[in-house]
Write a protein that holds these residues in place. Structure first.
Motif, short mmCIF file in Angstrom:
data_model
loop_
_atom_site.label_atom_id
_atom_site.label_comp_id
_atom_site.label_asym_id
_atom_site.label_seq_id
_atom_site.Cartn_x
_atom_site.Cartn_y
_atom_site.Cartn_z
N TRP A 35 0.81 -1.22 0.00
CA TRP A 35 0.00 0.00 0.00
C TRP A 35 0.84 1.26 0.00
N SER A 37 2.37 3.88 -1.67
CA SER A 37 2.26 4.38 -3.04
C SER A 37 3.03 5.67 -3.29
N HIS A 38 3.57 6.28 -2.24
CA HIS A 38 4.30 7.54 -2.39
C HIS A 38 5.66 7.43 -1.69
N PRO A 40 6.05 7.81 -5.96
CA PRO A 40 5.99 6.81 -7.03
C PRO A 40 7.39 6.28 -7.36
N ARG A 46 8.67 -5.25 -1.70
CA ARG A 46 7.31 -5.26 -1.15
C ARG A 46 7.16 -6.45 -0.21
#
Length: 248
Positions: A35, A37-38, A40, A46
């Motif tokens: 999750w 996401s910033h 990008p 992960r």
């Protein structure tokens, strides 16, 4: 931990903290959640979701520090990481002041980094809100965060604190639960003057959400600016203020 030399790798299980570390010292990030996401283009490995991280994978990465949050991450997962010999720093953020204090603790005392300029800019941006706040009645609002079932902001939430600083009093601020489930007929009959609809965790849009509150102004707001604590706090007053002002 007090010096950066002792921290060479960090796994972050909190999107807000991932962005905060990445904006300050991106080379430290070894692992992040699905999750995160910033910013990008994150190249860190992960390691699963915030609620279901792969603790074995994280242990294999052998980070010097794991960053977590008491609301976003589950205690059994954090216990498993500690049992694997990892240091876990857990944040609690219910107010803006807590956010600033926790960010300083994580980045400076946890990661051993110099205090970042963006954190000073964020504090200054919100100080300007306090100094320039016009006197007058607050707008009464309901703030859904989920649909099917409907859930709203309740007591003791970071998002609620930000909205209060921007002149919005959400009507369930005194509820016993932090994110209560409230039937839609009660939400629409509570006497709100505004409905605030963020785009996360549920992605409310112009076509999904406002129609449930006929006749009520709807402010579609950025969930990242409303619920994340990190670099986005510097621009949050302007971004959220503009969205709220447009809902008339």
């Amino acid at each position: 931990m007090s010096t950066r030399a002792r921290v060479r790798s960090v796994v972050s299980l909190v999107p807000s903290l991932t962005e905060s570390v990445a904006a300050t010292a991106p080379d430290l990030l070894t692992g992040v959640t699905d999750w995160c996401s910033h910013p990008p283009g994150l190249r860190a490995e992960r390691v699963g979701g915030t609620k279901n991280p792969d603790t074995a994978r994280i242990a294999a990465l052998a980070p010097d520090l794991v960053l977590a949050n008491e609301e976003e991450n589950r205690a059994p997962d954090l216990d498993a990481l500690r049992a694997a010999g990892l240091e876990v720093m857990v944040t609690e953020v219910r107010t803006l002041e807590q956010a600033f204090a926790e960010l300083d603790r994580v980045l400076v005392h946890g990661c051993g980094l110099p205090r970042p300029g963006w954190l000073d800019e964020a504090e200054a941006a919100w100080a300007d809100v306090r100094a320039g706040r016009a006197t007058g009645a607050e707008r009464r609002a309901v703030v859904p965060v989920w649909r099917r079932p409907w859930m709203v902001l309740g007591r003791d939430t970071f998002a609620g604190d930000l909205l209060a600083r921007l002149g919005v009093r959400h009507l369930y601020a005194e509820h016993l639960e932090r994110y209560p489930r409230i039937p839609i007929d009660e939400l629409t009959g509570r006497g709100a003057e505004l409905v605030v609809l963020p785009d996360e965790p549920y992605r409310f849009t112009a076509d999904d959400g406002p129609e449930a509150f006929p006749g009520l102004p709807a402010a579609l707001v950025s969930g990242r600016h409303l619920t994340w604590y990190g670099p986005s706090l510097a621009e949050a007053p302007a971004v959220l203020g503009s969205a709220l002002a447009a809902a008339r």
